[in-house]
Write a protein that holds these residues in place. Structure first.
Motif, PDB file in Angstrom:
ATOM      1  N   ASP A 359       0.819  -1.215   0.000  1.00 46.56           N
ATOM      2  CA  ASP A 359       0.000   0.000   0.000  1.00 46.56           C
ATOM      3  C   ASP A 359       0.855   1.268   0.000  1.00 46.56           C
ATOM      4  O   ASP A 359       0.334   2.376  -0.011  1.00 46.56           O
ATOM      5  N   TRP A 360       2.152   1.083   0.033  1.00 45.66           N
ATOM      6  CA  TRP A 360       3.105   2.195  -0.016  1.00 45.66           C
ATOM      7  C   TRP A 360       4.301   1.712  -0.827  1.00 45.66           C
ATOM      8  O   TRP A 360       4.351   0.544  -1.238  1.00 45.66           O
ATOM      9  N   ALA A 465       1.296   3.699   9.504  1.00 45.31           N
ATOM     10  CA  ALA A 465       0.273   4.181   8.563  1.00 45.31           C
ATOM     11  C   ALA A 465      -0.339   3.024   7.784  1.00 45.31           C
ATOM     12  O   ALA A 465      -1.549   3.010   7.520  1.00 45.31           O
ATOM     13  N   SER A 466       0.489   2.051   7.414  1.00 45.77           N
ATOM     14  CA  SER A 466      -0.028   0.897   6.679  1.00 45.77           C
ATOM     15  C   SER A 466      -0.966   0.066   7.542  1.00 45.77           C
ATOM     16  O   SER A 466      -2.020  -0.394   7.083  1.00 45.77           O
ATOM     17  N   LEU A 467      -0.596  -0.127   8.816  1.00 41.41           N
ATOM     18  CA  LEU A 467      -1.414  -0.937   9.712  1.00 41.41           C
ATOM     19  C   LEU A 467      -2.721  -0.251  10.073  1.00 41.41           C
ATOM     20  O   LEU A 467      -3.686  -0.909  10.468  1.00 41.41           O
ATOM     21  N   SER A 468      -2.773   1.080   9.954  1.00 40.18           N
ATOM     22  CA  SER A 468      -3.994   1.805  10.303  1.00 40.18           C
ATOM     23  C   SER A 468      -5.119   1.539   9.323  1.00 40.18           C
ATOM     24  O   SER A 468      -6.297   1.764   9.627  1.00 40.18           O
ATOM     25  N   GLY A 469      -4.771   1.072   8.113  1.00 41.96           N
ATOM     26  CA  GLY A 469      -5.788   0.804   7.098  1.00 41.96           C
ATOM     27  C   GLY A 469      -6.278   2.038   6.374  1.00 41.96           C
ATOM     28  O   GLY A 469      -7.242   1.969   5.605  1.00 41.96           O
ATOM     29  N   ASN A 470      -5.631   3.189   6.590  1.00 45.49           N
ATOM     30  CA  ASN A 470      -6.078   4.441   5.972  1.00 45.49           C
ATOM     31  C   ASN A 470      -5.314   4.780   4.702  1.00 45.49           C
ATOM     32  O   ASN A 470      -5.390   5.908   4.220  1.00 45.49           O
ATOM     33  N   ARG A 471      -4.567   3.838   4.191  1.00 44.61           N
ATOM     34  CA  ARG A 471      -3.790   4.111   2.988  1.00 44.61           C
ATOM     35  C   ARG A 471      -4.088   3.037   1.953  1.00 44.61           C
ATOM     36  O   ARG A 471      -4.300   1.876   2.280  1.00 44.61           O
ATOM     37  N   SER A 472      -4.097   3.449   0.697  1.00 47.83           N
ATOM     38  CA  SER A 472      -4.337   2.501  -0.389  1.00 47.83           C
ATOM     39  C   SER A 472      -3.472   2.881  -1.575  1.00 47.83           C
ATOM     40  O   SER A 472      -3.011   4.014  -1.690  1.00 47.83           O
ATOM     41  N   ARG A 473      -3.291   1.919  -2.461  1.00 42.62           N
ATOM     42  CA  ARG A 473      -2.426   2.124  -3.616  1.00 42.62           C
ATOM     43  C   ARG A 473      -3.118   1.573  -4.858  1.00 42.62           C
ATOM     44  O   ARG A 473      -3.700   0.488  -4.824  1.00 42.62           O
ATOM     45  N   SER A 474      -3.037   2.339  -5.917  1.00 38.17           N
ATOM     46  CA  SER A 474      -3.592   1.909  -7.190  1.00 38.17           C
ATOM     47  C   SER A 474      -2.535   2.093  -8.265  1.00 38.17           C
ATOM     48  O   SER A 474      -1.402   2.509  -7.981  1.00 38.17           O
ATOM     49  N   THR A 480      -3.472   8.466   1.057  1.00 37.77           N
ATOM     50  CA  THR A 480      -3.565   8.323   2.503  1.00 37.77           C
ATOM     51  C   THR A 480      -4.662   9.229   3.023  1.00 37.77           C
ATOM     52  O   THR A 480      -4.705  10.422   2.690  1.00 37.77           O
ATOM     53  N   VAL A 481      -5.554   8.676   3.830  1.00 36.30           N
ATOM     54  CA  VAL A 481      -6.582   9.464   4.505  1.00 36.30           C
ATOM     55  C   VAL A 481      -6.082   9.765   5.909  1.00 36.30           C
ATOM     56  O   VAL A 481      -5.759   8.840   6.669  1.00 36.30           O
ATOM     57  N   LYS A 482      -5.999  11.049   6.247  1.00 37.19           N
ATOM     58  CA  LYS A 482      -5.458  11.454   7.540  1.00 37.19           C
ATOM     59  C   LYS A 482      -6.477  12.310   8.294  1.00 37.19           C
ATOM     60  O   LYS A 482      -7.078  13.216   7.713  1.00 37.19           O
TER      61      LYS A 482
END
Length: 734
Positions: A359-360, A465-474, A480-482
């Motif tokens: 996701d990053w 940030a990855s473990l928070s589940g607020n980030r995605s990758r396409s 990232t949603v903060k």
């Protein structure tokens, strides 16, 4: 006969240089051709590179198979294939249907394969094949330095494109000139074949004194690893540069160019430069690797420089180790086959696997750690062992250094966050680097030091940030949603904020950031009912978090164009509620907006807002004259076109001024400056354009809040010709 064969070295050098120059001139040229269809997402270039590496692997496999035949037959087959591939000239993009949303990762490689596949395959084979022909004489000498010449030609081709070809020549002229160069290459290959017409076999011991013995075993896994890591690192560095600065060949070619140049240094006859870089590689790996990861949240050229330095030094060090383990010339093609397989695997991991799995950009630190496992450490190890003759003292020193690295790196990060570049910050930075470099005395301790530095200088926070589940990758980027302490929710793409929403229920639908009521977009939307009536038709290119929906009034029809399904998901899953609350009946068209707008009926919109970004970079294909005409066709005769040009690195005002002049438009600019304390309102630059001067004159805030555009560019950008070099703002990059 022997003297004649040996005396043709210049011919093989020229042939190899020409082929490599053409091979790597065509890469950015085809990518530039594809911009109108593909946009400027970093993964477009990485997909192209993956195709090129696969074709290179195929070319090297073809060379390896061909090398078993007599040279005369090799020449006949190779020249026949060169002539057969020539039927695809001049190079043009095939006319194939656009990809369905989410299928870009497969469609983009297919487009590049159809465009340049046969040509790239056959030209990629000529460099190892020429080396094989060259070494057909015992007097010819070591062929491996010719590989340095090959990569020097490749580097020259890459450099020539952004500095000469793109600024001076249209795409059509570039393609025709490339075809002329290809014809010259065929003649050179034929001349090289004639120069070896008397050779009957490849001589196994045709090597200089320092070449490996013929009995040395192959080391395929080591060769693949030493090739894969620099290849993957090159693409991950490219992702950073083109995400946060600008998606253009000038930046695409820098990592690839330095990667190729590293081969020229590593495989050169003169060994001092390569040995010097190998000596400093452990120091640079710790320093630049940690700094690049720490600065990954800051899009400036210092962070980019650290990444580029890391790439070049690591590539030279690993390619030097590759050179030092090379086999005798009789097994040359097998060696190059393993090398190309490693390069293709590195590209496959970075360009295809990583975007699907991570996701990053986790591939970047992982490749740095892999480099730490492979980079030569011999000099440092011997130096430290002499300093600690006792094995117990040596082990204690390593453990002490590991503790120092952990403490110093932790303190450095804390100092940088609270008060950057104080004396204490500098002290802990030097301590981290010194201790990390000294740990190169042992492989395992050096790898642990690199892991510790990367983890403490950014890896742990990124993992959180990855473990928070607020980030995605396409395919198009990392989002990232903060949630901030001030009560805002942000959408961040790369290092750029693409929208914010208040979490206060009483104010959650107030426009924020670049879309406030004092921005150009805000003033245009406030003017919509007065200019076009209560049933105004609004089109928006680039959804973001949907902030503009705040301006929707009853009776209006809204349509959004968004290329990335992942962005739309943020508005559908409740992360941002502008779209659901303010324009619940709006149509959202997925796909490249430029292509989708071509299919809408004329006179479909009264206002069309173009607000599409790739992190901080505005896709170039949305700023050309062809794109402008598509927008104007979709607009009513008196319609309003709003272009968002807020940007840190490129001055786009002259480009839009030239487009306005070319299309007979009236244009005005709104610069909405705000200090940091004005958050959540952000400074923005918007340009309003229309065929009807009365529409511009009727905008809210005219004339006080708007001003005419400055001096236009000499020529408007087109799909066939565009260069941003004159418009780069270097001062803002540092």
């Amino acid at each position: 006969m022997t003297e004649t064969l040996a005396g043709r070295r210049w011919l093989f050098v020229v042939t190899i240089l020409t082929g490599s120059f053409l091979l790597f001139l065509v890469q950015p040229m085809v990518a530039r051709m594809a911009l109108p269809r593909l946009g400027g997402a970093p993964n477009v270039w990485n997909s192209a590179m993956l195709v090129y590496q696969a074709l290179l692997l195929g070319g090297y496999a073809y060379t390896h198979a061909l090398s078993r035949l007599p040279i005369g037959r090799q020449a006949a087959i190779h020249i026949a294939l060169l002539l057969l591939a020539a039927v695809t000239l001049p190079i043009t993009l095939p006319d194939i249907a656009a990809p369905a949303p989410g299928r870009e990762a497969l469609w983009v490689p297919w487009l590049f394969l159809l465009t340049v596949g046969p040509l790239f395959f056959v030209v990629s084979a000529q460099a190892p094949l020429m080396q094989r022909w060259f070494v057909a004489s015992p007097a010819a000498g070591d062929p491996y330095p010719l590989y340095a010449a090959s990569n020097l030609g490749s580097f020259a081709g890459l450099l020539a494109y952004p500095l000469l070809a793109e600024p001076l020549l249209s795409i059509g002229v570039q393609s025709r000139i490339w075809a002329i160069g290809y014809a010259l290459l065929i003649l050179l290959v034929a001349a090289a074949a004639l120069s070896r017409r008397g050779a009957t076999a490849i001589v196994g011991d045709a090597a200089t004194q320092d070449s490996p013995a013929e009995t040395d075993p192959d080391r395929p896994f080591l060769w693949i690893a030493l090739s894969a890591v620099p290849s993957g690192l090159m693409l991950s560095t490219t992702t950073y540069l083109t995400t946060d600065i600008f998606a253009m060949p000038l930046l695409w070619v820098i990592p690839l160019g330095l990667y190729l140049l590293s081969f020229s240094v590593a495989f050169a006859t003169w060994r001092r430069p390569a040995n010097a870089i190998v000596a400093i590689a452990p120091f640079v790996l710790v320093t630049a690797g940690g700094f690049a990861l720490f600065m990954s949240s800051l899009a400036n050229l210092w962070a980019a420089a650290a990444s580029i330095l890391l790439l070049f030094v690591v590539s030279v060090a690993l390619h030097t180790r590759l050179y030092e383990t090379r086999p005798a010339p009789a097994r040359l093609t097998r060696f190059y086959l393993y090398m190309s397989a490693g390069g293709a695997l590195g590209g496959l991991f970075t360009a295809l696997i990583a975007p699907l799995v991570f996701d990053w950009t986790w591939e970047h630190p992982l490749l740095i750690i892999a480099a730490a496992m492979l980079v030569p450490l011999g000099g440092w190890s011997r130096l430290l062992q002499r300093s600690f003759p006792s094995s117990d003292a040596f082990r204690l020193a390593i453990l002490a250094l590991l503790v120092i690295v952990l403490v110093a790196a932790f303190r450095f990060r804390g100092e940088m966050i609270s008060d950057p570049w104080t004396l204490a910050t500098l002290f802990f930075a030097v301590l981290t680097v010194a201790a990390g470099t000294l740990l190169a005395a042992r492989r395992w301790s050096y790898v642990l030091a690199c892991v510790a530095v990367l983890a403490l200088l950014g890896g742990i926070s990124q993992l959180s940030a990855s473990l928070s589940g607020n980030r995605s990758r396409s395919y198009f980027g990392i989002y990232t949603v903060k949630d901030t302490a001030g009560g805002f929710r942000l959408l961040v793409h790369g290092t750029t904020n693409h929208g914010a929403q208040r979490q206060d229920p009483k104010r959650e639908f107030e426009p924020t950031t670049y879309y406030s009521q004092t921005s150009g977009a805000g003033l245009a939307m406030l003017s919509a009912e007065r200019l076009f009536g209560p049933d105004a038709r609004i089109g928006v290119v680039g959804l973001g978090v949907g902030t503009l929906a705040c301006y929707r009034r009853p009776g209006q029809t809204w349509t959004y164009f968004e290329i990335d399904p992942e962005v739309l998901a943020f508005s559908k899953n409740g992360s941002f509620t502008y779209l659901q609350h303010c324009t619940p009946d709006a149509q959202v068209v997925l796909g490249d907006a430029r292509l989708k707008l071509q299919s809408v009926p004329k006179d479909s919109f009264d206002i069309l807002v173009v607000d599409a970004f790739s992190s901080d970079a505005i896709p170039l294909h949305l700023m050309t004259d062809e794109a402008q005409k598509i927008y104007l066709d979709a607009l009513a005769p008196n319609g309003l076109l709003m272009m968002h040009i807020t940007n840190r690195f490129v001055k786009l005002e002259p480009v839009l001024a030239a487009l306005a002049r070319e299309n007979g438009l009236t244009a005005m600019k709104r610069v909405d400056d705000h200090r940091a304390g004005a958050w959540p309102v952000a400074s923005s630059w918007w340009v309003a354009l229309s065929r009807d001067p009365a529409t511009i004159a009727g905008l809210e805030g005219m004339p006080g809040k708007w001003r005419p555009l400055g001096t236009p560019a000499p020529e408007p950008w087109t799909d066939d010709y565009a260069s941003i070099l004159p418009y780069l703002d270097w001062k803002r990059a540092f």
